[in-house]
Design a protein around this motif. Structure first.
Motif, PDB file in Angstrom:
ATOM      1  N   GLU A 245       0.811  -1.210   0.000  1.00 19.09           N
ATOM      2  CA  GLU A 245       0.000   0.000   0.000  1.00 19.09           C
ATOM      3  C   GLU A 245       0.850   1.269   0.000  1.00 19.09           C
ATOM      4  O   GLU A 245       0.566   2.214  -0.744  1.00 19.09           O
ATOM      5  N   GLN A 246       1.892   1.291   0.815  1.00 13.16           N
ATOM      6  CA  GLN A 246       2.732   2.478   0.894  1.00 13.16           C
ATOM      7  C   GLN A 246       3.454   2.730  -0.425  1.00 13.16           C
ATOM      8  O   GLN A 246       3.497   3.865  -0.918  1.00 13.16           O
ATOM      9  N   LYS A 247       4.013   1.675  -1.021  1.00 11.26           N
ATOM     10  CA  LYS A 247       4.715   1.825  -2.295  1.00 11.26           C
ATOM     11  C   LYS A 247       3.740   2.111  -3.422  1.00 11.26           C
ATOM     12  O   LYS A 247       4.079   2.808  -4.383  1.00 11.26           O
ATOM     13  N   CYS A 248       2.532   1.586  -3.304  1.00 13.86           N
ATOM     14  CA  CYS A 248       1.515   1.837  -4.330  1.00 13.86           C
ATOM     15  C   CYS A 248       1.160   3.318  -4.382  1.00 13.86           C
ATOM     16  O   CYS A 248       0.946   3.873  -5.463  1.00 13.86           O
ATOM     17  N   CYS A 249       1.124   3.976  -3.226  1.00  7.82           N
ATOM     18  CA  CYS A 249       0.830   5.409  -3.188  1.00  7.82           C
ATOM     19  C   CYS A 249       1.882   6.201  -3.948  1.00  7.82           C
ATOM     20  O   CYS A 249       1.571   7.188  -4.625  1.00  7.82           O
ATOM     21  N   VAL A 250       3.140   5.757  -3.844  1.00 12.71           N
ATOM     22  CA  VAL A 250       4.223   6.422  -4.582  1.00 12.71           C
ATOM     23  C   VAL A 250       4.028   6.213  -6.082  1.00 12.71           C
ATOM     24  O   VAL A 250       4.219   7.137  -6.879  1.00 12.71           O
ATOM     25  N   LEU A 251       3.638   4.996  -6.472  1.00 15.47           N
ATOM     26  CA  LEU A 251       3.384   4.707  -7.882  1.00 15.47           C
ATOM     27  C   LEU A 251       2.242   5.567  -8.419  1.00 15.47           C
ATOM     28  O   LEU A 251       2.292   6.037  -9.562  1.00 15.47           O
ATOM     29  N   ILE A 252       1.225   5.757  -7.608  1.00 18.22           N
ATOM     30  CA  ILE A 252       0.076   6.567  -8.025  1.00 18.22           C
ATOM     31  C   ILE A 252       0.513   7.993  -8.331  1.00 18.22           C
ATOM     32  O   ILE A 252       0.147   8.564  -9.367  1.00 18.22           O
ATOM     33  N   LYS A 253       1.306   8.572  -7.442  1.00 15.90           N
ATOM     34  CA  LYS A 253       1.785   9.945  -7.664  1.00 15.90           C
ATOM     35  C   LYS A 253       2.648  10.022  -8.916  1.00 15.90           C
ATOM     36  O   LYS A 253       2.551  10.983  -9.696  1.00 15.90           O
ATOM     37  N   ASP A 254       3.485   9.017  -9.115  1.00 14.96           N
ATOM     38  CA  ASP A 254       4.344   8.982 -10.296  1.00 14.96           C
ATOM     39  C   ASP A 254       3.511   8.897 -11.571  1.00 14.96           C
ATOM     40  O   ASP A 254       3.763   9.614 -12.547  1.00 14.96           O
ATOM     41  N   LEU A 255       2.479   8.051 -11.540  1.00 15.16           N
ATOM     42  CA  LEU A 255       1.633   7.887 -12.725  1.00 15.16           C
ATOM     43  C   LEU A 255       0.796   9.134 -12.983  1.00 15.16           C
ATOM     44  O   LEU A 255       0.561   9.499 -14.142  1.00 15.16           O
ATOM     45  N   GLN A 256       0.353   9.792 -11.934  1.00 17.66           N
ATOM     46  CA  GLN A 256      -0.388  11.042 -12.110  1.00 17.66           C
ATOM     47  C   GLN A 256       0.442  12.055 -12.891  1.00 17.66           C
ATOM     48  O   GLN A 256      -0.068  12.722 -13.806  1.00 17.66           O
ATOM     49  N   GLN A 257       1.709  12.152 -12.545  1.00 17.02           N
ATOM     50  CA  GLN A 257       2.596  13.089 -13.245  1.00 17.02           C
ATOM     51  C   GLN A 257       2.785  12.686 -14.699  1.00 17.02           C
ATOM     52  O   GLN A 257       2.752  13.540 -15.598  1.00 17.02           O
ATOM     53  N   GLN A 258       2.985  11.381 -14.922  1.00 16.49           N
ATOM     54  CA  GLN A 258       3.179  10.909 -16.297  1.00 16.49           C
ATOM     55  C   GLN A 258       1.934  11.152 -17.150  1.00 16.49           C
ATOM     56  O   GLN A 258       2.044  11.543 -18.319  1.00 16.49           O
ATOM     57  N   ILE A 259       0.757  10.922 -16.580  1.00 22.04           N
ATOM     58  CA  ILE A 259      -0.501  11.127 -17.324  1.00 22.04           C
ATOM     59  C   ILE A 259      -0.632  12.587 -17.732  1.00 22.04           C
ATOM     60  O   ILE A 259      -0.971  12.909 -18.880  1.00 22.04           O
ATOM     61  N   GLN A 260      -0.345  13.487 -16.796  1.00 16.15           N
ATOM     62  CA  GLN A 260      -0.466  14.913 -17.096  1.00 16.15           C
ATOM     63  C   GLN A 260       0.549  15.356 -18.131  1.00 16.15           C
ATOM     64  O   GLN A 260       0.256  16.217 -18.975  1.00 16.15           O
ATOM     65  N   GLN A 261       1.745  14.765 -18.092  1.00 15.53           N
ATOM     66  CA  GLN A 261       2.771  15.125 -19.072  1.00 15.53           C
ATOM     67  C   GLN A 261       2.386  14.674 -20.470  1.00 15.53           C
ATOM     68  O   GLN A 261       2.617  15.389 -21.449  1.00 15.53           O
ATOM     69  N   VAL A 262       1.779  13.493 -20.578  1.00 23.56           N
ATOM     70  CA  VAL A 262       1.486  12.911 -21.895  1.00 23.56           C
ATOM     71  C   VAL A 262       0.124  13.359 -22.431  1.00 23.56           C
ATOM     72  O   VAL A 262      -0.028  13.629 -23.625  1.00 23.56           O
ATOM     73  N   TYR A 263      -0.870  13.446 -21.542  1.00 23.77           N
ATOM     74  CA  TYR A 263      -2.250  13.652 -22.018  1.00 23.77           C
ATOM     75  C   TYR A 263      -2.913  14.928 -21.491  1.00 23.77           C
ATOM     76  O   TYR A 263      -4.125  15.076 -21.600  1.00 23.77           O
ATOM     77  N   ALA A 264      -2.122  15.852 -20.940  1.00 22.02           N
ATOM     78  CA  ALA A 264      -2.684  17.031 -20.274  1.00 22.02           C
ATOM     79  C   ALA A 264      -3.760  17.739 -21.089  1.00 22.02           C
ATOM     80  O   ALA A 264      -4.840  18.068 -20.576  1.00 22.02           O
ATOM     81  N   ALA A 265      -3.515  17.963 -22.381  1.00 22.40           N
ATOM     82  CA  ALA A 265      -4.446  18.738 -23.207  1.00 22.40           C
ATOM     83  C   ALA A 265      -5.645  17.924 -23.671  1.00 22.40           C
ATOM     84  O   ALA A 265      -6.626  18.499 -24.176  1.00 22.40           O
ATOM     85  N   GLU A 266      -5.604  16.597 -23.510  1.00 20.32           N
ATOM     86  CA  GLU A 266      -6.668  15.748 -24.054  1.00 20.32           C
ATOM     87  C   GLU A 266      -7.629  15.199 -22.999  1.00 20.32           C
ATOM     88  O   GLU A 266      -8.693  14.674 -23.340  1.00 20.32           O
ATOM     89  N   ILE A 267      -7.267  15.322 -21.738  1.00 23.56           N
ATOM     90  CA  ILE A 267      -8.107  14.748 -20.676  1.00 23.56           C
ATOM     91  C   ILE A 267      -9.432  15.500 -20.587  1.00 23.56           C
ATOM     92  O   ILE A 267      -9.465  16.720 -20.430  1.00 23.56           O
ATOM     93  N   GLN A 268     -10.551  14.741 -20.686  1.00 20.05           N
ATOM     94  CA  GLN A 268     -11.879  15.358 -20.601  1.00 20.05           C
ATOM     95  C   GLN A 268     -12.455  15.302 -19.191  1.00 20.05           C
ATOM     96  O   GLN A 268     -13.251  16.148 -18.808  1.00 20.05           O
ATOM     97  N   ASP A 269     -12.052  14.286 -18.432  1.00 21.46           N
ATOM     98  CA  ASP A 269     -12.597  14.101 -17.093  1.00 21.46           C
ATOM     99  C   ASP A 269     -11.433  13.992 -16.104  1.00 21.46           C
ATOM    100  O   ASP A 269     -10.651  13.047 -16.153  1.00 21.46           O
TER     101      ASP A 269
END
Length: 543
Positions: free
Chosen positions: A382-406
């Motif tokens: 759970e603790q390491k998963c939280c770190v992965l979540i934050k990392d993935l949030q950043q990656q999603i925003q970097q790649v898809y920032a302008a296309e995210i609808q929701d």
């Protein structure tokens, strides 16, 4: 912290390490008969391993950390932690002409990234610093002066041109180039005269015959009569900087290093180093030379292979624990040899007597599988998963920032659900922001006509899916959905199961392949499923 690796001479005599040393005298070209063990020698060995354990990793910042270096650092770190000792990082930056900008900082960065940070280092400091050799020059020059005064060293005034000529003549004669020790025969007055004239010079160490055998922790008993095959080595260069041979023994002595674990390429130089220890009256550390890390085909692991640098693995999304696992899995020194071992397991299973002399063959094609296993372990923590979540949030925003609808796709609960559904399937977090998984973050762009090309009952099937979602409620289950989706074709007039699944996959993801339709639906959640299917119920001109 003190550690007793062997409790007494009787235990030590029966130890696998010592017995292996007796049974397998390493094939060194210049050696004497196998030495007989006496109680004093045994006691010295016993006392060596009983004291405070201090090991070091001493790379040169003439390049960035690569897999071979990481493996050496890892074995030192594991050895230290196994026996309650200290792991020291020392940077051997005496070859000033070859230093690479940023390499020193990067080496320590990568050790920290890998989860094996030093206890003492240039960055962290420590009681035996400084940990940069370029900041310890006075110590080396003082030691060289003592060697000269005791007759174990001497000033050499041979010009680079003369040395080059010696080299060419040796090669022309088919011999190995070596210094002819000419300056060791200069009289004291000749030396003083040249020094008074400011003649350029180096300091050389006087090699002597009669090298004592030593027992390597891994290769057993060894000796190499260096004086028969080498000229006297330079220990202080003309620029005032030491060579490796002097600097490493001076630092190991003053930093109180108890065990030197380094690559087997240094095995042949150890007799030379032991001569220096004897000349200085110092007690040497215990030596263990690690077998080389090679490519899977047995070829040498080279820095010219761009993919072996640790920074590259870090950049490409490889997990540090996967790198540690694969570099130990291909070698030896552990009670088990399985995939998926964490660092704490490597430490608990480490057994130095199990390190063999065979080269470790590294198959990097297996790295994705190692990464998959360790990524799954991180997701389940759970603790390491939280770190992965934050990392993935950043990656999603970097790649898809302008296309995210929701913006809900950036919520922690949503990403956590995706990770748990995909664990065991993905080998890297970067996969989740690839086009294959873009449907998780961005609604696919497709027309009614594309869907209608698969079936004329698209609107009817969409209504069936929406009804199914209402019946399922807010908590969707992959198993239940898989079962219920099989019943959909029975409620259509002419659309078979295969076509129904193609249509659902297209509407959900815009793709023709990927995870199961049921998993896609659970990942997206009821609200997003409704949004993607409701548009099929609208008149064509309103879509």
């Amino acid at each position: 912290m003190l550690v007793w690796l062997k409790t007494c001479r009787r235990c030590f005599l029966r130890s696998p390490v010592l017995l292996r040393g007796f049974q397998s005298v390493t094939a060194v070209r210049h050696r004497r008969a196998e030495p007989q063990v006496n109680s004093a020698a045994v006691y010295r060995w016993c006392s060596t391993v009983q004291g405070e354990v201090r090991v070091r990793f001493a790379p040169s910042p003439t390049g960035f950390l690569h897999l071979g270096g990481l493996r050496t650092a890892l074995y030192n770190y594991i050895f230290a932690k196994k026996y309650g000792g200290e792991f020291i990082l020392r940077l051997e930056d005496t070859d000033q002409s070859r230093l690479v900008s940023g390499a020193a900082e990067s080496i320590e960065d990568m050790l920290e990234w890998a989860g094996i940070p030093p206890d003492e280092s240039p960055r962290r400091g420590g009681p035996q610093g400084p940990y940069l050799q370029s900041q310890r020059l006075d110590l080396y020059n003082e030691t060289a002066r003592k060697l000269v005064e005791s007759g174990h060293g001497y000033y050499c005034f041979c010009s680079p041109q003369r040395l080059e000529l010696l080299k060419k003549e040796a090669l022309r004669a088919g011999q190995t180039p070596r210094y002819d020790n000419r300056c060791r025969h200069l009289r004291a007055d000749q030396v003083q005269e040249k020094l008074a004239q400011g003649a350029p010079h180096v300091v050389r160490f006087r090699l002597e015959a009669g090298v004592e055998s030593f027992q390597d922790l891994i290769f057993g008993w060894n000796r190499h009569e260096v004086a028969q095959v080498e000229g006297d080595p330079v220990v202080i260069k003309a620029d005032g900087f030491p060579t490796y041979h002097l600097a490493n023994i001076v630092d190991d002595h003053y930093m109180k290093i108890s065990h030197v674990l380094r690559g087997s390429e240094w095995l042949i130089s150890t007799s030379k180093h032991l001569l220096m220890y004897r000349a200085l009256g110092w007690t040497p550390p215990t030596f263990g030379h690690l077998p080389l890390l090679m490519n899977s085909d047995g070829s040498k692991l080279s820095k010219r292979q761009g993919d072996i640098f640790i920074e590259n693995f870090c950049r490409d999304g490889v997990l540090p624990e996967a790198l540690l696992d694969i570099t130990t899995n291909c070698g030896s020194g552990f009670t088990s040899n399985r995939m998926g071992r964490r660092l704490e397991e490597l430490i608990s299973e480490f057994n130095p007597s199990k390190i063999t002399t065979h080269s470790a063959l590294l198959d990097l094609e297996k790295l994705p599988e190692f990464n998959r296993i360790h990524l799954q372990q991180r997701i389940e923590d759970e603790q390491k998963c939280c770190v992965l979540i934050k990392d993935l949030q950043q990656q999603i925003q970097q790649v898809y920032a302008a296309e995210i609808q929701d913006k809900e796709v950036l919520e922690g609960d949503y990403i956590r659900r995706v990770l748990h559904l995909r664990k065991g399937h993905i080998t890297s977090m970067k996969e989740l922001v690839s086009p294959t998984y873009s449907y998780l973050w961005v609604r696919p762009s497709l027309s009614i006509q594309q869907v209608a090309a698969l079936t004329k009952e698209a609107s009817h099937i969409a209504s069936l899916v929406l009804r199914l979602i209402e019946e399922q409620g807010e908590e969707l289950s992959v198993d239940q959905l898989t079962k219920d989706l099989k019943s959909l074709p029975k409620q259509t007039k002419a659309t078979k199961y295969r076509e129904v699944m193609k249509m659902l996959r297209l509407v959900l993801s815009g793709l023709q392949q990927g995870p199961s339709v049921a998993e896609m639906m659970v990942s997206l959640g009821p609200a997003e499923i409704r949004h993607r299917f409701q548009k099929l119920l609208l008149p064509p001109d309103s879509c």
